[in-house]
Structures are given as C-alpha cells and as structure tokens.
Design a protein around this motif. Structure first.
Motif, PDB file in Angstrom:
ATOM      1  N   MET A  89       0.850  -1.187   0.000  1.00  0.00           N
ATOM      2  CA  MET A  89       0.000   0.000   0.000  1.00  0.00           C
ATOM      3  C   MET A  89       0.889   1.242   0.000  1.00  0.00           C
ATOM      4  O   MET A  89       1.955   1.233   0.606  1.00  0.00           O
ATOM      5  CB  MET A  89      -0.856  -0.046   1.273  1.00  0.00           C
ATOM      6  N   SER A  90       0.464   2.297  -0.674  1.00  0.00           N
ATOM      7  CA  SER A  90       1.284   3.507  -0.726  1.00  0.00           C
ATOM      8  C   SER A  90       1.408   4.128   0.667  1.00  0.00           C
ATOM      9  O   SER A  90       0.631   3.821   1.590  1.00  0.00           O
ATOM     10  CB  SER A  90       0.661   4.535  -1.678  1.00  0.00           C
ATOM     11  N   ARG A 131       0.706   7.132   1.391  1.00  0.00           N
ATOM     12  CA  ARG A 131      -0.543   7.868   1.621  1.00  0.00           C
ATOM     13  C   ARG A 131      -1.647   6.943   2.131  1.00  0.00           C
ATOM     14  O   ARG A 131      -2.320   7.243   3.125  1.00  0.00           O
ATOM     15  CB  ARG A 131      -0.971   8.531   0.311  1.00  0.00           C
ATOM     16  N   ASP A 132      -1.832   5.823   1.461  1.00  0.00           N
ATOM     17  CA  ASP A 132      -2.914   4.908   1.845  1.00  0.00           C
ATOM     18  C   ASP A 132      -2.660   4.274   3.212  1.00  0.00           C
ATOM     19  O   ASP A 132      -3.604   3.978   3.947  1.00  0.00           O
ATOM     20  CB  ASP A 132      -3.096   3.816   0.789  1.00  0.00           C
ATOM     21  N   ASN A 133      -1.379   4.076   3.556  1.00  0.00           N
ATOM     22  CA  ASN A 133      -1.067   3.563   4.884  1.00  0.00           C
ATOM     23  C   ASN A 133      -1.550   4.522   5.963  1.00  0.00           C
ATOM     24  O   ASN A 133      -2.114   4.101   6.974  1.00  0.00           O
ATOM     25  CB  ASN A 133       0.447   3.348   5.033  1.00  0.00           C
ATOM     26  N   ALA A 141      -5.252   4.248   6.341  1.00  0.00           N
ATOM     27  CA  ALA A 141      -5.817   2.885   6.440  1.00  0.00           C
ATOM     28  C   ALA A 141      -6.761   2.740   7.631  1.00  0.00           C
ATOM     29  O   ALA A 141      -7.817   2.111   7.528  1.00  0.00           O
ATOM     30  CB  ALA A 141      -4.683   1.860   6.525  1.00  0.00           C
ATOM     31  N   LYS A 187     -10.105   4.242   6.912  1.00  0.00           N
ATOM     32  CA  LYS A 187     -10.884   3.474   5.928  1.00  0.00           C
ATOM     33  C   LYS A 187     -11.439   2.195   6.560  1.00  0.00           C
ATOM     34  O   LYS A 187     -12.545   1.764   6.233  1.00  0.00           O
ATOM     35  CB  LYS A 187     -10.034   3.187   4.696  1.00  0.00           C
ATOM     36  N   LYS A 194     -10.808  13.764  -1.647  1.00  0.00           N
ATOM     37  CA  LYS A 194      -9.353  13.763  -1.874  1.00  0.00           C
ATOM     38  C   LYS A 194      -8.686  14.868  -1.064  1.00  0.00           C
ATOM     39  O   LYS A 194      -7.632  14.670  -0.460  1.00  0.00           O
ATOM     40  CB  LYS A 194      -9.043  13.933  -3.365  1.00  0.00           C
ATOM     41  N   GLY A 215      -8.503  13.904   2.513  1.00  0.00           N
ATOM     42  CA  GLY A 215      -7.472  12.879   2.644  1.00  0.00           C
ATOM     43  C   GLY A 215      -6.079  13.481   2.612  1.00  0.00           C
ATOM     44  O   GLY A 215      -5.221  13.145   3.439  1.00  0.00           O
ATOM     45  N   ASN A 252       3.005   8.290  -3.079  1.00  0.00           N
ATOM     46  CA  ASN A 252       2.350   7.195  -3.803  1.00  0.00           C
ATOM     47  C   ASN A 252       3.233   5.958  -3.937  1.00  0.00           C
ATOM     48  O   ASN A 252       2.828   4.967  -4.548  1.00  0.00           O
ATOM     49  CB  ASN A 252       1.895   7.675  -5.182  1.00  0.00           C
ATOM     50  N   ARG A 262      -0.175   6.475  11.107  1.00  0.00           N
ATOM     51  CA  ARG A 262      -1.438   5.745  10.886  1.00  0.00           C
ATOM     52  C   ARG A 262      -2.268   5.702  12.170  1.00  0.00           C
ATOM     53  O   ARG A 262      -3.480   5.901  12.142  1.00  0.00           O
ATOM     54  CB  ARG A 262      -1.109   4.323  10.409  1.00  0.00           C
TER      55      ARG A 262
END
Length: 259
Positions: free
Chosen positions: A100-101, A103-105, A108, A111, A119, A122, A144, A162
């Motif tokens: 996972m990027s 950003r997504d970490n 997480a 989510k 966006k 985020g 990313n 996170r």
C-alpha cells in the motif's frame, strides 16, 4: 483529548492460565508511562488489555476493570473496534501494509472505520498525520510509493502516523524501538516526547535507559518463576523508580542484579 486510564483488580487469563495477576494502576492524561521488567512478566499482555488487543488470541479473557474517562472498556455491549479507535497501538515490528502507498497507509485506519473522505480531506489528513509523526519532510515527494520501501525507522513512524490519524485518546507502544538502530530510536523517543502533549502514552520497553529518558512514570512488573503469573511490583515517578524505589526487587532489577 487525552484521557486518564484507571485499571482495577485486573487478571488476565489465557484459557485457564493466569498470565497477569491483580494489577491496579492509574495512568494520568498527557504523560508517558513506561512498563519495564524481565521477559515473560506480562508487560505486553497487560498493555494489550488496555485496548482489548489480547482478545485476538483464542481463550484470552480478563477479570476486573479498565476505565477510560469513566467508561469501562469491558462493560457488556462495548464494541472492541470502538475501543481500538480510542486507544491506538504501535507494535514492536513496524507493520505498514507493504504494497500500500505511504498515503494509503496513513489513511488505512480511517478506511477500516468506514470513514468516507474527499481527496482534499485525505490530503490534509495525510499531511497532518505525517507531520505529527515527524515524517512529512522525508516522504512528501513520494506519497504514492509503497510504505514497505521506507527504512525501518521511517516505517515505524509511518505506523505512528497511521495510529494518530484516527485521533485516539491513548497511544500504546509495545517495544517500538527494539528493531531499530540508535539514530532511528532517538527519532522515535523525541517523537514520543512531542506526542504526549496531546496523548496519554504507555510504552513497554526492555531498554531501561529509554524508560528513564522518555517516561514520566515507570511501572516495574516481575514474575515469581516459570509458569507463575506476572504482577505489578510498583509504579512511581521515573526518577524515583530508578534512584530510590520502594521495593527491593525493583532496586535489584534497575541496578542490574537480575533480569
């Protein structure tokens, strides 16, 4: 808002085995409390009861109370997922989602809690979380790229980012520096000192110098022998635990006579 934690008469069992016996402890808001003691004395087990993480092990159960801000985490009908949102956790080994990027970490946890984000929201939360973990300047140009591509120390700070992005009241850290080099360890220790301005922090550490550097209060756990339950020997201001503890077994441990 960081919150006070009050633990009353807590016993932790794995099926019939009593792992931690009769712990009562108060942890004040916006402080760092360190748990020290020999291996196998129940420090990490007890830490995990503070957000019900121990329940992921089959047969684990507790007796007693863990009260945060007047609410017993073990009262009937309390959702463990909500508890873990309020009480974040950082583990011994950095555990970003490797594919996972970055950003997504960071996002997480939100989510997983089904929070819908634009966006822009985020982006703001990612920057805030990474700044809060003192990682933004190092990674802002590669958000990313996979989180697994960071160094060990950066991965651990990513996990802290996170954890704090969910805006918990309490942050638990289970030996967060044990796999890190000295420079990364120092970065995490500096970060802990900053984070306590907003969070109640509890850290398990085998490194007594670390406990003396970062914590306001220290709790010493011990075990009477193999197969016996861990127990809290004493808790007090860190300087007192390391210079004039009340109990002889604490003095023996911090002076290196055993452990």
């Amino acid at each position: 808002m960081s919150k006070r934690i009050e633990v009353k008469d807590l016993n932790v069992y794995y099926t019939d085995f009593l792992a931690v016996e009769d712990v009562s402890i108060t942890i004040e808001p916006r402080t760092v409390t360190a748990f020290i003691g020999p291996s196998g004395c129940g420090k990490s087990t007890f830490l995990r009861t503070l957000n019900r993480m121990h329940e992921v092990i089959p047969g684990a159960r507790v007796e007693g109370q863990v009260v945060i801000d007047g609410n017993d985490l073990y009262a009937p009908g309390v959702d463990p997922v909500m508890v873990r949102r309020q009480v974040g956790m950082v583990f011994q080994r950095a555990n970003p989602f490797p594919t996972m990027s970055i950003r997504d970490n960071v996002l997480a946890g939100l989510k997983l809690n089904n929070r819908r984000l634009t966006k822009n929201d985020g982006d703001d939360l990612v920057e805030k979380g990474l700044r809060g973990a003192n990682l933004w300047e190092e990674v802002k140009d590669r958000l990313n790229l996979p989180g697994g591509g960071l160094s060990g120390g950066q991965q651990q700070r990513l996990c802290i980012a996170r954890a704090i992005t969910v805006e918990p009241d309490v942050l638990l850290m289970d030996e967060p520096c044990s796999a890190l080099d000295p420079i990364s360890t120092l970065a995490i220790e500096d970060l802990i000192k900053e984070l306590k301005e907003q969070y109640t922090i509890v850290i398990v550490t085998h490194n007594m110098q670390q406990a003396s550097r970062v914590s306001d209060r220290t709790a010493f756990f011990n075990i009477a022998g193999t197969g016996k339950p861990g127990h809290l020997v004493e808790i007090g201001p860190t300087t007192e635990i390391f210079t004039k503890p009340q109990k002889k077994e604490t003095e023996d441990y911090v002076s290196g006579r055993f452990g």
